[in-house]
Design a protein around this motif. Sequence first.
Motif, PDB file in Angstrom:
ATOM      1  N   LYS A 132      47.124  86.074  49.238  1.00 28.94           N
ATOM      2  CA  LYS A 132      45.996  85.142  49.237  1.00 28.94           C
ATOM      3  C   LYS A 132      44.955  85.542  48.206  1.00 28.94           C
ATOM      4  O   LYS A 132      44.348  84.703  47.580  1.00 28.94           O
ATOM      5  N   GLY A 133      44.748  86.844  48.043  1.00 28.30           N
ATOM      6  CA  GLY A 133      43.781  87.314  47.065  1.00 28.30           C
ATOM      7  C   GLY A 133      44.166  86.903  45.666  1.00 28.30           C
ATOM      8  O   GLY A 133      43.319  86.586  44.836  1.00 28.30           O
ATOM      9  N   ASN A 134      45.465  86.893  45.388  1.00 28.74           N
ATOM     10  CA  ASN A 134      45.948  86.501  44.075  1.00 28.74           C
ATOM     11  C   ASN A 134      45.655  85.026  43.805  1.00 28.74           C
ATOM     12  O   ASN A 134      45.260  84.661  42.706  1.00 28.74           O
ATOM     13  N   ALA A 135      45.835  84.186  44.792  1.00 26.35           N
ATOM     14  CA  ALA A 135      45.553  82.755  44.633  1.00 26.35           C
ATOM     15  C   ALA A 135      44.065  82.530  44.391  1.00 26.35           C
ATOM     16  O   ALA A 135      43.679  81.749  43.517  1.00 26.35           O
ATOM     17  N   LYS A 136      43.239  83.220  45.152  1.00 22.40           N
ATOM     18  CA  LYS A 136      41.784  83.085  44.969  1.00 22.40           C
ATOM     19  C   LYS A 136      41.370  83.615  43.601  1.00 22.40           C
ATOM     20  O   LYS A 136      40.502  83.051  42.945  1.00 22.40           O
ATOM     21  N   GLN A 166      41.923  81.084  41.010  1.00 22.17           N
ATOM     22  CA  GLN A 166      40.909  80.029  41.065  1.00 22.17           C
ATOM     23  C   GLN A 166      39.606  80.492  40.410  1.00 22.17           C
ATOM     24  O   GLN A 166      38.995  79.750  39.635  1.00 22.17           O
ATOM     25  N   VAL A 167      39.202  81.706  40.702  1.00 25.66           N
ATOM     26  CA  VAL A 167      37.967  82.245  40.126  1.00 25.66           C
ATOM     27  C   VAL A 167      38.115  82.397  38.615  1.00 25.66           C
ATOM     28  O   VAL A 167      37.218  82.036  37.851  1.00 25.66           O
ATOM     29  N   LYS A 168      39.265  82.918  38.184  1.00 26.50           N
ATOM     30  CA  LYS A 168      39.541  83.062  36.748  1.00 26.50           C
ATOM     31  C   LYS A 168      39.441  81.700  36.069  1.00 26.50           C
ATOM     32  O   LYS A 168      38.863  81.571  34.988  1.00 26.50           O
ATOM     33  N   GLY A 169      40.002  80.684  36.718  1.00 24.11           N
ATOM     34  CA  GLY A 169      39.948  79.331  36.169  1.00 24.11           C
ATOM     35  C   GLY A 169      38.535  78.800  36.056  1.00 24.11           C
ATOM     36  O   GLY A 169      38.175  78.173  35.065  1.00 24.11           O
ATOM     37  N   MET A 170      37.727  79.061  37.085  1.00 22.83           N
ATOM     38  CA  MET A 170      36.328  78.615  37.045  1.00 22.83           C
ATOM     39  C   MET A 170      35.585  79.277  35.883  1.00 22.83           C
ATOM     40  O   MET A 170      34.804  78.623  35.184  1.00 22.83           O
ATOM     41  N   GLU A 192      36.786  77.753  32.597  1.00 32.19           N
ATOM     42  CA  GLU A 192      36.236  76.416  32.420  1.00 32.19           C
ATOM     43  C   GLU A 192      34.764  76.482  32.016  1.00 32.19           C
ATOM     44  O   GLU A 192      34.322  75.784  31.102  1.00 32.19           O
ATOM     45  N   THR A 193      34.011  77.345  32.674  1.00 31.91           N
ATOM     46  CA  THR A 193      32.587  77.483  32.363  1.00 31.91           C
ATOM     47  C   THR A 193      32.380  77.998  30.939  1.00 31.91           C
ATOM     48  O   THR A 193      31.537  77.483  30.201  1.00 31.91           O
ATOM     49  N   ILE A 194      33.153  78.997  30.560  1.00 28.87           N
ATOM     50  CA  ILE A 194      33.041  79.534  29.196  1.00 28.87           C
ATOM     51  C   ILE A 194      33.431  78.462  28.189  1.00 28.87           C
ATOM     52  O   ILE A 194      32.775  78.292  27.157  1.00 28.87           O
ATOM     53  N   HIS A 250      40.089  73.063  24.995  1.00 26.26           N
ATOM     54  CA  HIS A 250      41.355  73.707  25.367  1.00 26.26           C
ATOM     55  C   HIS A 250      41.103  74.742  26.464  1.00 26.26           C
ATOM     56  O   HIS A 250      41.841  74.809  27.438  1.00 26.26           O
ATOM     57  N   MET A 251      40.072  75.529  26.305  1.00 27.04           N
ATOM     58  CA  MET A 251      39.755  76.553  27.310  1.00 27.04           C
ATOM     59  C   MET A 251      39.331  75.893  28.624  1.00 27.04           C
ATOM     60  O   MET A 251      39.674  76.369  29.703  1.00 27.04           O
ATOM     61  N   GLN A 252      38.597  74.800  28.537  1.00 26.46           N
ATOM     62  CA  GLN A 252      38.201  74.077  29.751  1.00 26.46           C
ATOM     63  C   GLN A 252      39.425  73.591  30.521  1.00 26.46           C
ATOM     64  O   GLN A 252      39.518  73.757  31.734  1.00 26.46           O
ATOM     65  N   ARG A 253      40.371  72.990  29.785  1.00 25.94           N
ATOM     66  CA  ARG A 253      41.594  72.494  30.432  1.00 25.94           C
ATOM     67  C   ARG A 253      42.410  73.641  31.016  1.00 25.94           C
ATOM     68  O   ARG A 253      42.959  73.522  32.115  1.00 25.94           O
ATOM     69  N   ALA A 254      42.482  74.743  30.289  1.00 25.49           N
ATOM     70  CA  ALA A 254      43.221  75.911  30.786  1.00 25.49           C
ATOM     71  C   ALA A 254      42.572  76.424  32.063  1.00 25.49           C
ATOM     72  O   ALA A 254      43.265  76.821  33.009  1.00 25.49           O
ATOM     73  N   GLY A 255      41.264  76.409  32.114  1.00 26.88           N
ATOM     74  CA  GLY A 255      40.545  76.839  33.307  1.00 26.88           C
ATOM     75  C   GLY A 255      40.824  75.939  34.496  1.00 26.88           C
ATOM     76  O   GLY A 255      41.080  76.409  35.605  1.00 26.88           O
ATOM     77  N   LYS A 256      40.801  74.640  34.267  1.00 21.74           N
ATOM     78  CA  LYS A 256      41.105  73.697  35.355  1.00 21.74           C
ATOM     79  C   LYS A 256      42.545  73.874  35.824  1.00 21.74           C
ATOM     80  O   LYS A 256      42.833  73.810  37.012  1.00 21.74           O
ATOM     81  N   ASN A 257      43.438  74.118  34.866  1.00 21.30           N
ATOM     82  CA  ASN A 257      44.842  74.351  35.188  1.00 21.30           C
ATOM     83  C   ASN A 257      44.994  75.584  36.084  1.00 21.30           C
ATOM     84  O   ASN A 257      45.727  75.558  37.066  1.00 21.30           O
ATOM     85  N   ASP A 258      44.318  76.665  35.720  1.00 20.30           N
ATOM     86  CA  ASP A 258      44.369  77.894  36.524  1.00 20.30           C
ATOM     87  C   ASP A 258      43.855  77.646  37.939  1.00 20.30           C
ATOM     88  O   ASP A 258      44.414  78.136  38.916  1.00 20.30           O
TER      89      ASP A 258
END
Length: 57
Positions: free
Chosen positions: A2-6, A9-13, A16-18, A26-34
């Motif tokens: 479960k920690g890996n899934a979370k 999600q945090v990495k993706g956020m 996306e923010t960066i 491209h980075m925004q889309r990659a973040g949403k994808n993650d």
Amino acid sequence: MKGNAKAKQVKGMLKETIGKTISDRHMQRAGKNDQLRGKAQEMAEKAAERVRKGIGH
């Protein structure tokens, strides 16, 4: 697991923010994808847990 899934999600956020900050779509889309992958993994883990409980393991 479960920690890996979370973590995904945090990495993706963060990605996306960066991406938004530096105007990198491209980075925004990659973040949403993650984030979506992390959420899907989390949901799959929950479903597997329910099945295990239902079976009695």
